[in-house]
Scaffold this motif. Structure first.
Motif, PDB file in Angstrom:
ATOM      1  N   ASN A 153      82.284 -11.725 115.421  1.00  8.49           N
ATOM      2  CA  ASN A 153      83.391 -11.855 114.492  1.00  8.49           C
ATOM      3  C   ASN A 153      83.260 -10.948 113.269  1.00  8.49           C
ATOM      4  OD1 ASN A 153      85.278 -14.232 115.412  1.00  8.49           O
ATOM      5  ND2 ASN A 153      83.211 -14.830 115.963  1.00  8.49           N
ATOM      6  N   ALA A 154      83.352 -11.541 112.067  1.00  6.35           N
ATOM      7  CA  ALA A 154      83.341 -10.751 110.838  1.00  6.35           C
ATOM      8  C   ALA A 154      82.033  -9.989 110.668  1.00  6.35           C
ATOM      9  CB  ALA A 154      83.586 -11.657 109.632  1.00  6.35           C
ATOM     10  N   ARG A 155      80.947 -10.520 111.193  1.00  3.94           N
ATOM     11  CA  ARG A 155      79.657  -9.832 111.092  1.00  3.94           C
ATOM     12  C   ARG A 155      79.713  -8.496 111.832  1.00  3.94           C
ATOM     13  NH1 ARG A 155      74.959 -13.477 113.112  1.00  3.94           N
ATOM     14  NH2 ARG A 155      75.877 -14.773 111.477  1.00  3.94           N
ATOM     15  N   TYR A 157      87.917 -15.370 114.878  1.00  4.70           N
ATOM     16  CA  TYR A 157      89.041 -14.725 114.212  1.00  4.70           C
ATOM     17  C   TYR A 157      89.926 -14.028 115.239  1.00  4.70           C
ATOM     18  CZ  TYR A 157      86.656 -15.369 109.727  1.00  4.70           C
ATOM     19  OH  TYR A 157      86.061 -15.908 108.620  1.00  4.70           O
ATOM     20  N   SER A 158      91.203 -13.941 114.930  1.00  7.38           N
ATOM     21  CA  SER A 158      92.134 -13.194 115.769  1.00  7.38           C
ATOM     22  C   SER A 158      92.007 -11.704 115.472  1.00  7.38           C
ATOM     23  CB  SER A 158      93.571 -13.643 115.493  1.00  7.38           C
ATOM     24  OG  SER A 158      93.958 -13.273 114.169  1.00  7.38           O
ATOM     25  N   PRO A 168      78.795 -16.960 115.657  1.00  5.44           N
ATOM     26  CA  PRO A 168      78.316 -16.208 114.490  1.00  5.44           C
ATOM     27  C   PRO A 168      79.463 -15.450 113.813  1.00  5.44           C
ATOM     28  CG  PRO A 168      76.884 -15.838 116.386  1.00  5.44           C
ATOM     29  CD  PRO A 168      78.080 -16.577 116.892  1.00  5.44           C
ATOM     30  N   GLY A 169      79.323 -15.233 112.514  1.00  4.69           N
ATOM     31  CA  GLY A 169      80.278 -14.414 111.789  1.00  4.69           C
ATOM     32  C   GLY A 169      81.612 -15.061 111.512  1.00  4.69           C
ATOM     33  N   THR A 170      81.690 -16.392 111.647  1.00  4.41           N
ATOM     34  CA  THR A 170      82.964 -17.082 111.404  1.00  4.41           C
ATOM     35  C   THR A 170      83.042 -17.697 110.014  1.00  4.41           C
ATOM     36  OG1 THR A 170      82.022 -18.967 112.629  1.00  4.41           O
ATOM     37  CG2 THR A 170      83.559 -17.547 113.819  1.00  4.41           C
TER      38      THR A 170
END
Length: 335
Positions: free
Chosen positions: A277-279, A231-232, A104-106
């Motif tokens: 991730n970004a979420r 993500y890194s 999720p969130g990628t």
């Protein structure tokens, strides 16, 4: 149009020339020149300026190198197929049904939306809209209902992209579940409308692999698989900075250190499968902005700098708080 198209496309694919320059060489010097499409019955021209705007939006996304390379491949393929057609050579129909694998969130849904518009500008799709569906939208309650619902959503997606997140949920009910009927209907629709829409199935990598084995006709119908890597730490901090900058906030040095430390521990920890991730970054930032507002509420004349600066106490990591925790935050900040 100049005759050095293959060389230009190859240079663009390798990143040796910018998109603007590649388009100028292929279509003439005018920045508003258009790309012609050869597909019968589809729009004749595509606005290059709109295409450039979408490419800029895609390039502005953090990471996603595989997706960006895929767009270059599609651009090159379409250009060369058009040139082969002019040269009276055999051309290949472009089939772009895709599998998106990742946590999720990628960025899977974001990329699907951009691809829909991009394929419209390249002349692959006639409308370029995105239809997002899930199991409940496709699976009915009685025999025949599922096929009807699935066909209706395919019809809505014609000219655009149908995006099914957590697509493996269609196969989770066993042999007697109506999800299998939805899969069969999708497979048939991909054949019946192969030039009219793009189907993107998305979800966790392992579950997607298992899902594709539920129907022998599925794997061969998806020529493109895109892996959305986590993500890194550096990329997640870039995402946080972008979110804050768009809202005209910024992290203090101490808040920056706190967020970076949390992200590093999360990336190194056990259970990366549930890492959003970004979420997760977005949730932290949005809650931080709310707590920043609570902290400054009794400050009658906050400075411009104070109105912009997120401090460590504004950043609360982990799960979203329950109602009683939010109330406690409010009371503590007002004391």
């Amino acid at each position: 149009m100049r005759d050095n198209g293959p060389d230009v496309v190859d240079q663009f694919r390798k990143g040796e020339v910018a998109l603007n320059e590649a388009l100028k060489r292929l279509n003439g010097s005018s920045p508003t020149s258009t790309l012609r499409r050869e597909n019968k019955g589809q729009p004749a021209v595509v606005d290059t300026q709109r295409y450039q705007t979408i490419i800029k939006e895609l390039e502005g996304l953090i990471g996603l190198r595989q997706v960006k390379n895929l767009v270059k491949e599609i651009f090159a393929f379409i250009q060369i197929q058009q040139k082969r057609s002019v040269a009276k050579l055999a051309t290949e129909p472009i089939v772009l049904h895709m599998i998106f694998k990742g946590n999720p969130g990628t960025g899977k849904t974001t990329v699907a939306r951009i691809l829909a518009r991009l394929m419209r500008e390249l002349g692959v799709l006639s409308k370029g809209h995105l239809v997002e569906v899930e199991r409940a939208d496709l699976v009915g309650e009685y025999i025949g209902h599922t096929a009807q619902k699935t066909r209706e959503h395919v019809k809505k997606a014609l000219g655009g992209i149908m995006f099914i997140d957590e697509a493996y949920s269609l196969a989770r009910g066993g042999e007697k579940d109506f999800g299998k009927e939805a899969i069969d209907c999708l497979v048939k629709s991909m054949e019946d409308h192969k030039n009219d829409f793009i189907l993107i199935l998305a979800g966790y990598g392992l579950e997607m692999d298992q899902f594709l084995r539920t129907n022998p006709g599925l794997p061969s119908r998806f020529p493109i698989t895109v892996h959305f890597e986590d993500y890194s730490e550096h990329e997640l901090m870039q995402i946080a900075d972008t979110m804050l900058r768009q809202r005209e906030y910024r992290l203090s040095h101490e808040a920056n250190v706190k967020l970076r430390s949390f992200l590093r521990e999360s990336l190194q920890g056990v259970g990366r499968r549930n890492f959003s991730n970004a979420r997760m970054v977005r949730n932290i930032i949005e809650r931080g902005i709310r707590l920043h507002a609570v902290r400054l509420l009794d400050n009658e004349r906050p400075s411009r700098e104070e109105l912009m600066r997120i401090e460590p106490e504004d950043l609360v990591m982990g799960e979203e708080p329950k109602d009683e925790e939010l109330s406690r935050d409010w009371q503590n900040q007002r004391r």
